[in-house]
Design a protein around this motif. Structure first.
Motif, PDB file in Angstrom:
ATOM      1  N   THR A   1      -4.856  -9.545  -0.718  1.00 50.53           N
ATOM      2  CA  THR A   1      -3.397  -9.537  -0.857  1.00 50.53           C
ATOM      3  C   THR A   1      -2.873  -8.120  -1.021  1.00 50.53           C
ATOM      4  O   THR A   1      -1.849  -7.750  -0.431  1.00 50.53           O
ATOM      5  N   ALA A   2      -3.559  -7.312  -1.815  1.00 56.15           N
ATOM      6  CA  ALA A   2      -3.146  -5.911  -1.973  1.00 56.15           C
ATOM      7  C   ALA A   2      -3.210  -5.182  -0.637  1.00 56.15           C
ATOM      8  O   ALA A   2      -2.309  -4.409  -0.290  1.00 56.15           O
ATOM      9  N   ALA A   3      -4.275  -5.423   0.128  1.00 53.38           N
ATOM     10  CA  ALA A   3      -4.397  -4.790   1.442  1.00 53.38           C
ATOM     11  C   ALA A   3      -3.245  -5.216   2.348  1.00 53.38           C
ATOM     12  O   ALA A   3      -2.702  -4.393   3.108  1.00 53.38           O
ATOM     13  N   LEU A   4      -2.843  -6.482   2.268  1.00 52.71           N
ATOM     14  CA  LEU A   4      -1.725  -6.974   3.074  1.00 52.71           C
ATOM     15  C   LEU A   4      -0.432  -6.256   2.715  1.00 52.71           C
ATOM     16  O   LEU A   4       0.311  -5.798   3.600  1.00 52.71           O
ATOM     17  N   GLU A   5      -0.154  -6.134   1.427  1.00 48.15           N
ATOM     18  CA  GLU A   5       1.069  -5.461   0.980  1.00 48.15           C
ATOM     19  C   GLU A   5       1.108  -4.019   1.471  1.00 48.15           C
ATOM     20  O   GLU A   5       2.143  -3.532   1.941  1.00 48.15           O
ATOM     21  N   LEU A   6      -0.014  -3.333   1.355  1.00 47.51           N
ATOM     22  CA  LEU A   6      -0.063  -1.924   1.736  1.00 47.51           C
ATOM     23  C   LEU A   6       0.007  -1.743   3.246  1.00 47.51           C
ATOM     24  O   LEU A   6       0.701  -0.855   3.753  1.00 47.51           O
ATOM     25  N   ALA A   7      -0.725  -2.590   3.980  1.00 43.89           N
ATOM     26  CA  ALA A   7      -0.736  -2.459   5.434  1.00 43.89           C
ATOM     27  C   ALA A   7       0.625  -2.777   6.032  1.00 43.89           C
ATOM     28  O   ALA A   7       1.040  -2.151   7.018  1.00 43.89           O
ATOM     29  N   GLU A   8       1.339  -3.738   5.457  1.00 37.29           N
ATOM     30  CA  GLU A   8       2.664  -4.062   5.981  1.00 37.29           C
ATOM     31  C   GLU A   8       3.664  -2.939   5.737  1.00 37.29           C
ATOM     32  O   GLU A   8       4.728  -2.915   6.366  1.00 37.29           O
ATOM     33  N   ARG A   9       3.318  -2.018   4.853  1.00 37.47           N
ATOM     34  CA  ARG A   9       4.152  -0.840   4.627  1.00 37.47           C
ATOM     35  C   ARG A   9       3.677   0.343   5.457  1.00 37.47           C
ATOM     36  O   ARG A   9       4.136   1.470   5.259  1.00 37.47           O
ATOM     37  N   GLY A  10       2.757   0.092   6.363  1.00 34.96           N
ATOM     38  CA  GLY A  10       2.324   1.119   7.297  1.00 34.96           C
ATOM     39  C   GLY A  10       1.171   1.969   6.841  1.00 34.96           C
ATOM     40  O   GLY A  10       0.838   2.969   7.496  1.00 34.96           O
ATOM     41  N   HIS A  11       0.509   1.607   5.744  1.00 34.25           N
ATOM     42  CA  HIS A  11      -0.589   2.424   5.237  1.00 34.25           C
ATOM     43  C   HIS A  11      -1.913   2.009   5.866  1.00 34.25           C
ATOM     44  O   HIS A  11      -2.128   0.834   6.182  1.00 34.25           O
ATOM     45  N   ARG A  12      -2.784   2.962   5.998  1.00 30.54           N
ATOM     46  CA  ARG A  12      -4.112   2.722   6.567  1.00 30.54           C
ATOM     47  C   ARG A  12      -5.058   2.304   5.452  1.00 30.54           C
ATOM     48  O   ARG A  12      -5.268   3.040   4.482  1.00 30.54           O
ATOM     49  N   VAL A  13      -5.652   1.114   5.589  1.00 27.76           N
ATOM     50  CA  VAL A  13      -6.412   0.499   4.502  1.00 27.76           C
ATOM     51  C   VAL A  13      -7.785   0.064   4.994  1.00 27.76           C
ATOM     52  O   VAL A  13      -7.928  -0.451   6.107  1.00 27.76           O
ATOM     53  N   THR A  14      -8.788   0.264   4.141  1.00 26.36           N
ATOM     54  CA  THR A  14     -10.132  -0.283   4.351  1.00 26.36           C
ATOM     55  C   THR A  14     -10.489  -1.166   3.163  1.00 26.36           C
ATOM     56  O   THR A  14     -10.280  -0.779   2.010  1.00 26.36           O
ATOM     57  N   VAL A  15     -11.011  -2.355   3.438  1.00 29.12           N
ATOM     58  CA  VAL A  15     -11.497  -3.266   2.397  1.00 29.12           C
ATOM     59  C   VAL A  15     -13.014  -3.343   2.507  1.00 29.12           C
ATOM     60  O   VAL A  15     -13.554  -3.550   3.597  1.00 29.12           O
ATOM     61  N   VAL A  16     -13.712  -3.161   1.371  1.00 33.44           N
ATOM     62  CA  VAL A  16     -15.168  -3.308   1.362  1.00 33.44           C
ATOM     63  C   VAL A  16     -15.552  -4.475   0.464  1.00 33.44           C
ATOM     64  O   VAL A  16     -15.051  -4.617  -0.651  1.00 33.44           O
ATOM     65  N   GLU A  17     -16.431  -5.316   0.960  1.00 29.59           N
ATOM     66  CA  GLU A  17     -16.892  -6.509   0.247  1.00 29.59           C
ATOM     67  C   GLU A  17     -18.406  -6.602   0.377  1.00 29.59           C
ATOM     68  O   GLU A  17     -18.952  -6.555   1.475  1.00 29.59           O
ATOM     69  N   ARG A  18     -19.093  -6.732  -0.739  1.00 25.42           N
ATOM     70  CA  ARG A  18     -20.559  -6.716  -0.715  1.00 25.42           C
ATOM     71  C   ARG A  18     -21.161  -8.004  -0.149  1.00 25.42           C
ATOM     72  O   ARG A  18     -22.278  -7.993   0.370  1.00 25.42           O
TER      73      ARG A  18
END
Length: 481
Positions: A35-52
């Motif tokens: 959800t945090a990645a969604l909020e940030l990406a919709e504001r035009g920010h470049r995001v990477t999510v890492v999950e083990r």
């Protein structure tokens, strides 16, 4: 089957380069991180999510039951007041996914099951004398009338519950539940934790007093898949099977995340959605000889102070149902689980190949014997207890079983918890935290995870508007951090 990939998100064409700085790296692919990645990406920010893990979802991750149907490893449901979940479904184009279900609640006490689904059921609760049954009902009403949790924060749950309903009501109803849930910490649990339970359950009842709960058609994976699809469309890089091993910092703030294979993901900001102790380990991983932000040691110590309990969850796939109760609280200290949740008494067994899915849940320290047993040992150990609770139960009823464990499942909420709760924005520039230990005064839950994710992402987006990193803090600024 799951639509979630077991490696890199489609659209990712190459491995990150060492000098390829993104705006944000999010550690953790559960509801909070996505959800945090969604909020940030919709504001035009470049995001990477890492999950083990190989798949996304965190504690809402799913597995196969009943010939390929999917369901959560740990039980889930939602209340009508969980507006963040409703809004997220609407936002992602699955507005009808959350379906209402009438449910039945009960209590197992002294080898008997008592219905506690409607207010009138309290008057039939034989373990308490009639006057105490009335006190129990009044307690629930008085508890729900509290509107400001701050008036309760200095008290323990025991102190507050005894003041509302008397000692006998506490000893019969509440003490076994608190001890079953929190074990050695039962007498330290704050009143605010109990208040959230009373407030939520009261808000989930319809006009007749029956409880209405919501469940996602297809399980949490329905929403996780929709989140992942939208993130892919926005260009978010989602890396599964990728464990973070270190948050890198320098004298000015956060610099990125290093993964177990040695890859550095440079970033202007980092969001940790893992439990505080794990976050502390990531901050301390570099060792004393590597230059780091001067606020890191104090922050790591503070994060390490938040206590957690683990959870072991035995999931049964039965060919017949145990009872007609969805949620059975266990007020018997000799029974190894605090709750028996028969999921298919809420959602239809037809959605699971006509299997009757039952969760048996226990919160406990990660070094407890039950937590360390093998899957087969957990199942074998549980059988005689099930026979005692459900006369007629036989091993032949179970077509399959699964055992799931989570080392960090339940933060221990104590009086004055707001004073020790980790901050969303830390003293390390660019480092943010969002975990179940920070949804206070509410207890853990995906609705609150979504809410905190959005709130923290808004803070991060505001700070990203300032492109320059600050100078290293002076000594007096470090001491205040």
């Amino acid at each position: 089957m799951s639509m979630i990939p077991e490696n890199v998100t489609p659209g990712t064409t190459s491995s990150p380069e060492a000098d390829d700085t993104r705006d944000v790296v999010v550690v953790g692919g559960g509801f909070t991180g996505l959800t945090a990645a969604l909020e940030l990406a919709e504001r035009g920010h470049r995001v990477t999510v890492v999950e083990r893990e190989p798949e996304l979802g965190g504690l809402a991750g799913s597995f196969d039951v009943g010939n390929g149907r999917r369901i959560e490893r740990f039980y889930h449901h939602w209340f009508g007041s969980d507006r963040e979940m409703f809004d997220l479904c609407e936002r992602l184009g699955v507005p009808e996914a959350l379906e209402p279900h009438l449910t039945r609640t009960g209590m197992y006490y002294a080898n008997s099951v008592y219905r506690l689904s409607r207010p009138l059921d309290l008057l039939r609760f034989a373990p308490l004398p009639f006057l105490d049954r009335l006190r129990l009902g009044v307690l629930a009403l008085r508890g729900r009338r509290v509107t400001d949790w701050r008036t309760l924060e200095h008290r323990t749950a025991e102190e507050w519950l005894v003041s509302l309903g008397g000692r006998r009501v506490y000893d019969v109803v509440w003490r076994p539940l608190l001890e079953g849930k929190f074990g050695q910490y039962a007498d330290q649990v704050g009143a605010t934790w109990m208040w959230t339970k009373l407030a939520l359950r009261g808000g989930s009842r319809n006009k007749s007093g029956s409880e209405v709960l919501y469940y996602l058609r297809g399980g949490s994976e329905t929403l996780i898949n929709a989140l992942h699809k939208r993130l892919t469309e926005l260009g978010v890089e989602v890396l599964t099977r990728t464990a973070a091993c270190e948050v890198t910092t320098d004298g000015a703030g956060v610099t990125g995340v290093r993964t177990e294979d040695g890859t550095l993901l440079p970033a202007r900001q980092v969001l940790l959605t893992v439990a505080p102790e794990l976050a502390a380990n990531l901050l301390s991983a570099a060792g004393p000889d590597v230059p780091a932000h001067p606020a890191v040691p104090a922050l790591a110590r503070r994060l390490g102070d938040v206590r957690y309990l683990a959870n072991v969850c035995l999931v049964l796939e039965n060919n017949r149902r145990l009872s007609d109760t969805y949620w059975l609280n266990v007020n018997d200290p000799s029974f190894p689980y605090v709750g028996v949740i028969e999921h298919t008494n809420m959602d239809s067994p037809g959605r699971y190949g006509n299997r009757h899915v039952v969760y048996l849940s226990k919160y406990l320290p990660a070094d407890a014997e039950l937590y360390r047993m093998s899957d087969e040992e957990v199942f074998t150990y549980s059988l005689p207890h099930l026979r005692r609770m459900f006369p007629g139960f036989d091993r032949s009823w179970v077509d399959d079983y699964h055992v799931w464990r989570a080392e960090y499942a339940q933060p221990v909420i104590t009086p004055n918890y707001s004073r020790i709760m980790p901050p969303a924005r830390t003293g390390v520039h660019g480092l943010y935290l969002a975990s179940m230990a920070q949804v206070f005064p509410e207890d853990r839950g995906t609705n609150h995870a979504v809410r905190e994710a959005r709130r923290t992402a808004h803070l991060m987006a505001d700070r990203l508007r300032t492109t320059d990193r600050p100078a290293a803090p002076r000594a007096e600024e470090t001491s205040r951090a």
